[in-house]
Each structure stands twice: as structure tokens, then as C-alpha cells.
Write a protein that holds these residues in place. Sequence first.
Motif, PDB file in Angstrom:
ATOM      1  N   UNK A 160      22.908  66.951  42.081  1.00 44.51           N
ATOM      2  CA  UNK A 160      22.352  67.313  40.784  1.00 44.51           C
ATOM      3  C   UNK A 160      21.770  66.100  40.075  1.00 44.51           C
ATOM      4  N   UNK A 161      20.855  66.387  39.137  1.00 42.55           N
ATOM      5  CA  UNK A 161      20.190  65.354  38.350  1.00 42.55           C
ATOM      6  C   UNK A 161      20.281  65.756  36.880  1.00 42.55           C
ATOM      7  N   UNK A 162      21.190  65.142  36.142  1.00 42.94           N
ATOM      8  CA  UNK A 162      21.309  65.399  34.715  1.00 42.94           C
ATOM      9  C   UNK A 162      20.520  64.324  33.973  1.00 42.94           C
ATOM     10  N   UNK A 163      19.455  64.745  33.307  1.00 42.45           N
ATOM     11  CA  UNK A 163      18.573  63.806  32.602  1.00 42.45           C
ATOM     12  C   UNK A 163      18.759  64.030  31.112  1.00 42.45           C
ATOM     13  N   UNK A 164      19.410  63.063  30.458  1.00 40.62           N
ATOM     14  CA  UNK A 164      19.745  63.209  29.050  1.00 40.62           C
ATOM     15  C   UNK A 164      19.678  61.848  28.385  1.00 40.62           C
ATOM     16  N   UNK A 165      19.062  61.799  27.217  1.00 38.54           N
ATOM     17  CA  UNK A 165      18.838  60.529  26.530  1.00 38.54           C
ATOM     18  C   UNK A 165      20.133  59.786  26.262  1.00 38.54           C
ATOM     19  N   UNK A 166      21.203  60.542  25.962  1.00 46.33           N
ATOM     20  CA  UNK A 166      22.487  59.907  25.639  1.00 46.33           C
ATOM     21  C   UNK A 166      23.374  59.708  26.860  1.00 46.33           C
ATOM     22  N   UNK A 167      22.890  60.121  28.025  1.00 44.48           N
ATOM     23  CA  UNK A 167      23.716  60.011  29.238  1.00 44.48           C
ATOM     24  C   UNK A 167      23.104  59.103  30.301  1.00 44.48           C
ATOM     25  N   UNK A 168      21.819  58.786  30.189  1.00 41.65           N
ATOM     26  CA  UNK A 168      21.197  57.920  31.184  1.00 41.65           C
ATOM     27  C   UNK A 168      20.116  58.627  31.985  1.00 41.65           C
ATOM     28  N   UNK A 169      19.635  57.951  33.014  1.00 41.99           N
ATOM     29  CA  UNK A 169      18.509  58.430  33.812  1.00 41.99           C
ATOM     30  C   UNK A 169      18.971  58.976  35.157  1.00 41.99           C
ATOM     31  N   UNK A 170      18.014  59.511  35.909  1.00 43.86           N
ATOM     32  CA  UNK A 170      18.274  60.025  37.253  1.00 43.86           C
ATOM     33  C   UNK A 170      17.177  59.517  38.184  1.00 43.86           C
ATOM     34  N   UNK A 171      17.435  59.556  39.485  1.00 44.25           N
ATOM     35  CA  UNK A 171      16.494  59.000  40.458  1.00 44.25           C
ATOM     36  C   UNK A 171      16.168  60.009  41.546  1.00 44.25           C
ATOM     37  N   UNK A 172      14.974  59.820  42.116  1.00 43.67           N
ATOM     38  CA  UNK A 172      14.607  60.549  43.334  1.00 43.67           C
ATOM     39  C   UNK A 172      13.880  59.567  44.237  1.00 43.67           C
ATOM     40  N   UNK A 173      14.326  59.470  45.492  1.00 43.67           N
ATOM     41  CA  UNK A 173      13.742  58.527  46.449  1.00 43.67           C
ATOM     42  C   UNK A 173      13.372  59.233  47.744  1.00 43.67           C
ATOM     43  N   UNK A 174      12.256  58.815  48.321  1.00 43.17           N
ATOM     44  CA  UNK A 174      11.828  59.336  49.614  1.00 43.17           C
ATOM     45  C   UNK A 174      11.049  58.244  50.335  1.00 43.17           C
ATOM     46  N   UNK A 175      11.064  58.313  51.672  1.00 44.82           N
ATOM     47  CA  UNK A 175      10.349  57.334  52.495  1.00 44.82           C
ATOM     48  C   UNK A 175       9.158  58.024  53.146  1.00 44.82           C
ATOM     49  N   UNK A 176       7.952  57.664  52.716  1.00 48.63           N
ATOM     50  CA  UNK A 176       6.748  58.305  53.237  1.00 48.63           C
ATOM     51  C   UNK A 176       6.197  57.625  54.475  1.00 48.63           C
ATOM     52  N   UNK A 177       6.935  56.697  55.042  1.00 43.67           N
ATOM     53  CA  UNK A 177       6.440  56.003  56.236  1.00 43.67           C
ATOM     54  C   UNK A 177       6.319  56.943  57.428  1.00 43.67           C
ATOM     55  N   UNK A 178       6.959  58.125  57.333  1.00 39.75           N
ATOM     56  CA  UNK A 178       6.834  59.107  58.417  1.00 39.75           C
ATOM     57  C   UNK A 178       5.472  59.769  58.439  1.00 39.75           C
ATOM     58  N   UNK A 179       4.700  59.641  57.396  1.00 38.87           N
ATOM     59  CA  UNK A 179       3.341  60.184  57.374  1.00 38.87           C
ATOM     60  C   UNK A 179       2.418  59.210  58.102  1.00 38.87           C
ATOM     61  N   UNK A 180       1.631  59.669  59.089  1.00 40.18           N
ATOM     62  CA  UNK A 180       0.748  58.761  59.831  1.00 40.18           C
ATOM     63  C   UNK A 180      -0.168  57.967  58.900  1.00 40.18           C
ATOM     64  N   UNK A 181      -0.385  56.709  59.244  1.00 39.13           N
ATOM     65  CA  UNK A 181      -1.229  55.850  58.414  1.00 39.13           C
ATOM     66  C   UNK A 181      -2.653  56.370  58.320  1.00 39.13           C
ATOM     67  N   UNK A 182      -3.107  57.089  59.343  1.00 38.24           N
ATOM     68  CA  UNK A 182      -4.470  57.613  59.363  1.00 38.24           C
ATOM     69  C   UNK A 182      -4.612  58.898  58.554  1.00 38.24           C
ATOM     70  N   UNK A 183      -3.497  59.486  58.119  1.00 35.94           N
ATOM     71  CA  UNK A 183      -3.534  60.765  57.405  1.00 35.94           C
ATOM     72  C   UNK A 183      -4.007  60.588  55.969  1.00 35.94           C
ATOM     73  N   UNK A 184      -4.613  61.623  55.454  1.00 37.31           N
ATOM     74  CA  UNK A 184      -5.046  61.649  54.063  1.00 37.31           C
ATOM     75  C   UNK A 184      -4.170  62.635  53.293  1.00 37.31           C
ATOM     76  N   UNK A 185      -3.550  62.164  52.232  1.00 34.57           N
ATOM     77  CA  UNK A 185      -2.680  63.035  51.438  1.00 34.57           C
ATOM     78  C   UNK A 185      -3.541  63.964  50.589  1.00 34.57           C
ATOM     79  N   UNK A 186      -3.259  65.249  50.728  1.00 29.60           N
ATOM     80  CA  UNK A 186      -4.018  66.256  49.992  1.00 29.60           C
ATOM     81  C   UNK A 186      -3.303  66.710  48.719  1.00 29.60           C
ATOM     82  N   UNK A 187      -1.982  66.831  48.797  1.00 30.05           N
ATOM     83  CA  UNK A 187      -1.216  67.275  47.630  1.00 30.05           C
ATOM     84  C   UNK A 187       0.236  66.864  47.798  1.00 30.05           C
ATOM     85  N   UNK A 188       0.852  66.456  46.714  1.00 32.69           N
ATOM     86  CA  UNK A 188       2.278  66.092  46.718  1.00 32.69           C
ATOM     87  C   UNK A 188       2.945  66.741  45.517  1.00 32.69           C
ATOM     88  N   UNK A 189       3.962  67.570  45.764  1.00 33.12           N
ATOM     89  CA  UNK A 189       4.643  68.299  44.699  1.00 33.12           C
ATOM     90  C   UNK A 189       6.139  68.072  44.789  1.00 33.12           C
TER      91      UNK A 189
END
Length: 252
Positions: free
Chosen positions: A158-187
Motif C-alpha cells: 500500500x501507498x498512504x500519501x498524506x501531508x502529515x504522514x510523509x511520502x510514498x515511492x514507486x520504482x521500476x527498472x526499464x532496462x528490460x525495454x530494448x534500447x532500439x524501442x520507442x516508447x508509445x505510452x506509459x501509464x
Amino acid sequence: MPINETKSSINNETTRCLQSVDQERNISRRTVIQKLAIGSAALAGCSMLPEKWTTPIMELGSLPAHATTSGELKEALDSIVAATTSEVPEEVEDTAVAAVTSDAPQETLDMAAAGTGKFSLVFSQTVMACDSCGIWFDSAQLVVEHSEGTFTSSRSSSMLIKKTRGSANFNADLSGIPASATIQKATLVMSLNTHEGIANSDFKSVIAVHDSSGNFVRNITARDDIRGKGYSKANPNVPVDFTDYARQVHGK
């Protein structure tokens, strides 16, 4: 002595006296002119004197003995003044200052994560609709559509995002996408907790999203990005567009 010789002698003596007077007159005239010139220069110099004396920042050399009594005086003074009062050209000074005070271009700062493949986001609430109005996500999934396929990365905690409680993070490694590929959309699809995800009256909360280097990425607003996307308990998923940031991270 014959009268004629006496007259001639008197005339010669008179001529010598007149010549002597003329010479003295010329000498006196030159002396007066010189003194007037020196006096004018002295007055001009006095008008340039500072109101308060300060420690001199340059050292003047002494004149050669012959220069103080000959026509070389002016040349000697000019050479000393030129040597001791020369200044660095303004253009050079400006260049030096620019080199010291210049900052890294904003574009360089914004592209700090370019090509690293590190999709790293920090979520912080900057506007609270009420004292207890935080936003709670149960999970999040990144979906990247590119020219050679689809890449996904999920976070189940879970990610609780609240001004009085602190921040949250999301991390991902996109190195699995081929270097020659063109990103069309990221959601990034974040799923709100169906019980306490967001207050029913909350249309004002704002979440600021930065990358791990502190560069601003975008805002997520309760009004446009959550309520405006049709959130309900039956439809808790909140899709947020991060295409530009994913392209930056991928380096394409």
C-alpha cells in the motif's frame, strides 16, 4: 674721442641692452606660461582628489634625474601612469564572472535520469482538503507500451500519501525495454483503497510527483486525475500518464 665714434658706441650699447631686455622678456614669458600650465594641472588634479584617503593599491616608481629637468618629463609620466593604471578589459572581466557564477542549465537538471532506465517516483501531498484527508492506494502497476511490445512492473504494497504522514515511492527498472524501442505510452495505474482511499468530499487534494533526484515530474489532483477519471468503489483504479518521464528514463 671723436663725436662719431662716441655716437656709434652709444648705439651699440643701446642695441645690446634692448636685445638683453627682449631675451629676458622671452624667458619670463616662457616661465609664466610654464607656471600657469603647472598650476592648471595641479588644480585639475586637486579636483579629482577623493574626500577620504585610502591605502593606495599601486606603487609609483621614481623618475630618472634627467627626466625631471628635460622635455622627457611628460613621456616619463605618461609611461608610468599607463603602466600602473592599466585595467583588465570589461569584456574579459565579464567573461570571468560568467565562468564563476554560471549554473548548470535547467535542461541538464531535468534530464538527470535520462537513459538510466531507473523509473523512480516520489509522491508527496502538497494540498490537503481536510485535516485527515490523505490518499491511500493499495497497489500500483506501471504499463509501458513500446514499439516492440509491452513492459509491466507492479507494486503490491500500500501507498498512504498524506501531508502529515510523509511520502510514498514507486520504482521500476526499464532496462528490460530494448534500447532500439520507442516508447508509445506509459501509464501508472494506482488502485485506491475501497474503504479509505479518498474522502467523499475531497476534490482539492494535490499530490506532487518528483523523481528520486528531486526534479518535478507532474501533479496528481483529486479533482482532475481521480474524480475526473470516474473513480468509484466499483472502479478504484486511477490511471496517471507518465509517458514523457518514461521516455526520458529510457533515453528515447
